[in-house]
Design an enzyme around this catalytic site. Structure first.
Site, mmCIF file in Angstrom:
data_model
loop_
_atom_site.group_PDB
_atom_site.id
_atom_site.type_symbol
_atom_site.label_atom_id
_atom_site.label_comp_id
_atom_site.label_asym_id
_atom_site.label_seq_id
_atom_site.Cartn_x
_atom_site.Cartn_y
_atom_site.Cartn_z
ATOM 1 C CD GLU A 289 -3.216 0.437 2.164
ATOM 2 O OE1 GLU A 289 -4.091 -0.413 1.942
ATOM 3 O OE2 GLU A 289 -3.118 1.044 3.248
ATOM 4 C CG HIS A 310 7.451 -29.794 0.029
ATOM 5 N ND1 HIS A 310 7.981 -31.032 -0.250
ATOM 6 C CD2 HIS A 310 8.268 -29.247 0.966
ATOM 7 C CE1 HIS A 310 9.062 -31.228 0.493
ATOM 8 N NE2 HIS A 310 9.255 -30.156 1.246
ATOM 9 C CE LYS A 424 -12.326 1.947 1.484
ATOM 10 N NZ LYS A 424 -11.732 2.926 2.383
HETATM 11 O O1 PA5 Z 1 -3.684 1.498 6.018
HETATM 12 C C1 PA5 Z 1 -4.773 2.033 5.859
HETATM 13 O O2 PA5 Z 1 -4.943 3.255 5.931
HETATM 14 C C2 PA5 Z 1 -5.996 1.187 5.601
HETATM 15 O O3 PA5 Z 1 -5.665 -0.158 5.508
HETATM 16 C C3 PA5 Z 1 -7.021 1.382 6.710
HETATM 17 O O4 PA5 Z 1 -6.424 1.049 7.934
HETATM 18 C C4 PA5 Z 1 -8.253 0.520 6.485
HETATM 19 O O5 PA5 Z 1 -8.840 0.843 5.264
HETATM 20 C C5 PA5 Z 1 -9.256 0.699 7.601
HETATM 21 O O6 PA5 Z 1 -9.609 2.046 7.721
HETATM 22 P P1 PA5 Z 1 -10.358 2.567 9.015
HETATM 23 O O7 PA5 Z 1 -9.415 2.456 10.153
HETATM 24 O O8 PA5 Z 1 -10.729 3.990 8.719
HETATM 25 O O9 PA5 Z 1 -11.571 1.686 9.201
#
Ligand code: PA5
Length: 450
Positions: A289, A310, A424
């Protein structure tokens, strides 16, 4: 102290190539440490191991202690950065069969996770397994509106605590969210719930050492002070001036960048400890990410060795030469076992009789690395002393810093995640969320599905 061993990249990276990265590394370090890099408003994690207030740590420990005393099961509701860090550390440091131990032997509540997908079958089975137990919920979401945990929280709250009076609910639900904003903040205030703050300057995937990770981790009986101390020690080593020598995170970040430039598309994180599987999931999110944007970045993959030798071993040895490997190498095990003598020797293992299993595992690790290098897969090794809270703290901070440096050197903002919004938007449109009507029509026209 954590070290990176990179002898097995020597035939792929020449020393002058590393040397020529010094100006780039130095600039990246400066931008990160002076909080001037892209996304610098999310670099609060850099000083977290030392800047966290004693009162916050105490509040986490007290709440964890209360949960341990009063409940049989803690359900942690969250996704992505609000989920993976806690699970990574808890699984890395717990008994492998923790969920099968009696409550007495486990010594802490069973910790289960929800809200990290939208499977009704999963939630149904979870509700089934916790029937008749004393339950607490820790709902974790910075925004408070992420669909997956919001649905799970709503269903679990109604099904488990629907009949409770407000003061009883306050004993059962702990909210970890933004200090001021968000739906969960309002819910917590309306119901007088215990809350923990996700700091504004720390993004989800860098939040494991905030209450996001620390509360569930403490409930699981892990010493969170040791975890923070390990992170703090790695922070100190990694921020020492470059003139004193490269830190482990510098070396790892530079090697990754050089291999990426040479055309390696993917990095495989390998561990010989099965309890590190979720740690690898956390690592995949952290690097995936942070770096995977603007058409750039390394693809993050993980393997459990020797299990996956394996299944994926053939592909890694002789498939497309597109990846390099980073191995997490614990220098000691928690409980070793010796291979017993057996005169029949039907399994032809007598040459190993009396040897500890850890010796066999180590030779498997060495042999695999050499075979993969011979097959054209560069190999790095991250050496850490043991699978303990302190050393996992070191490892967490090491990866966070190396990830930030890699992203900055590769010219991306390592702290945003604009791409996560695409699914989303489509999901909201297809679900009929108000405001997404036009997008819905477009999507239906493309897919042909009503
Ligand atoms: O790293 C990130 O920002 C995301 O993975 C968020 O943690 C994830 O989308 C969850 O978001 P939130 O904490 O607003 O529910």
């Amino acid at each position: 102290m954590l070290t990176v061993k990179d002898q097995l990249t020597n035939q792929f990276i020449a020393p002058h190539e590393r040397d020529q990265m010094v100006p780039c590394l130095s600039a990246a370090r400066q931008m990160l440490d002076h909080h001037t890099c892209p996304g610098s408003e999310f670099t609060g994690w850099l000083d977290l191991p030392v800047s966290m207030r004693e009162s916050t740590i105490e509040q986490i420990e007290e709440t964890a202690e209360r949960i341990r005393r009063e409940t049989d099961v803690l359900i942690v509701v969250g996704i992505g950065g609000s989920y993976l860090g806690a699970r990574a550390v808890i699984e890395a440091l717990s008994h492998h069969f923790s969920s099968l131990l009696s409550d007495e032997k486990r010594k802490h509540p069973l910790i289960l996770f929800a809200g990290h997908q939208i499977s009704p079958d999963y939630l149904h089975d979870l509700l089934d397994i916790v029937k008749g137990k004393r339950i607490a919920l820790n709902v974790i979401s910075k925004s408070g509106t992420t669909t997956e945990p919001a649905i799970a929280f709503r269903i679990l709250r109604h099904r488990l605590f629907g009949d409770l009076r407000p003061e009883e609910l306050a004993d059962r639900v702990i909210v970890t969210t933004d200090e001021k904003r968000g739906a969960l903040r309002a819910f917590a205030a309306d119901n007088g719930l215990t809350t923990f703050v996700i700091p504004d300057d720390i993004g989800g995937r860098y939040s494991v050492l905030t209450p996001v990770g620390l509360l569930p981790i403490a409930v699981a009986g892990v010493d969170i002070r040791a975890l923070l101390a390990g992170a703090s020690s790695e922070r100190e080593h990694s921020a020492a001036p470059l003139s004193e020598g490269w830190a482990a995170s510098d070396l790892y970040a530079v090697n990754r960048m050089l291999l990426l430039k040479k055309g390696y598309a993917a990095e495989i994180l390998a561990s010989y400890e099965p309890s590190m599987r979720y740690f690898a999931e956390w690592w995949k999110q952290l690097f995936g990410e942070s770096e995977g944007k603007d058409g750039k970045g390394l693809i993050t993959m993980s393997v459990d060795y020797t299990t996956d030798l394996h299944s994926l071993g053939q592909l890694i040895q002789e498939g497309p030469r597109a990846f390099f490997e980073t191995v997490i190498d614990f220098q000691s095990v928690c409980h070793d076992l010796r291979i017993p003598h057996d005169e029949s020797d039907l399994d032809q293992l007598e040459y190993l009789a009396g040897r500890p299993m850890s010796f066999v595992s180590r030779q498997a690790m060495n042999g695999t690395a050499l075979a993969h290098v011979a097959g054209g897969v560069p190999n790095m090794r991250i050496e850490i002393e043991s699978r303990s809270a302190y050393h996992l703290g070191e490892l967490i901070y090491f990866f966070e810093r190396a990830c930030a440096l890699s992203g900055i050197m590769n010219g991306v903002n390592p702290f945003d995640q604009p791409g996560v919004e695409a699914y989303k938007r489509n999901m909201f449109a297809l679900l009929g969320k108000p405001g997404y009507e036009n997008l819905r029509d477009e999507l239906v026209a493309v897919s042909g599905d009503e």
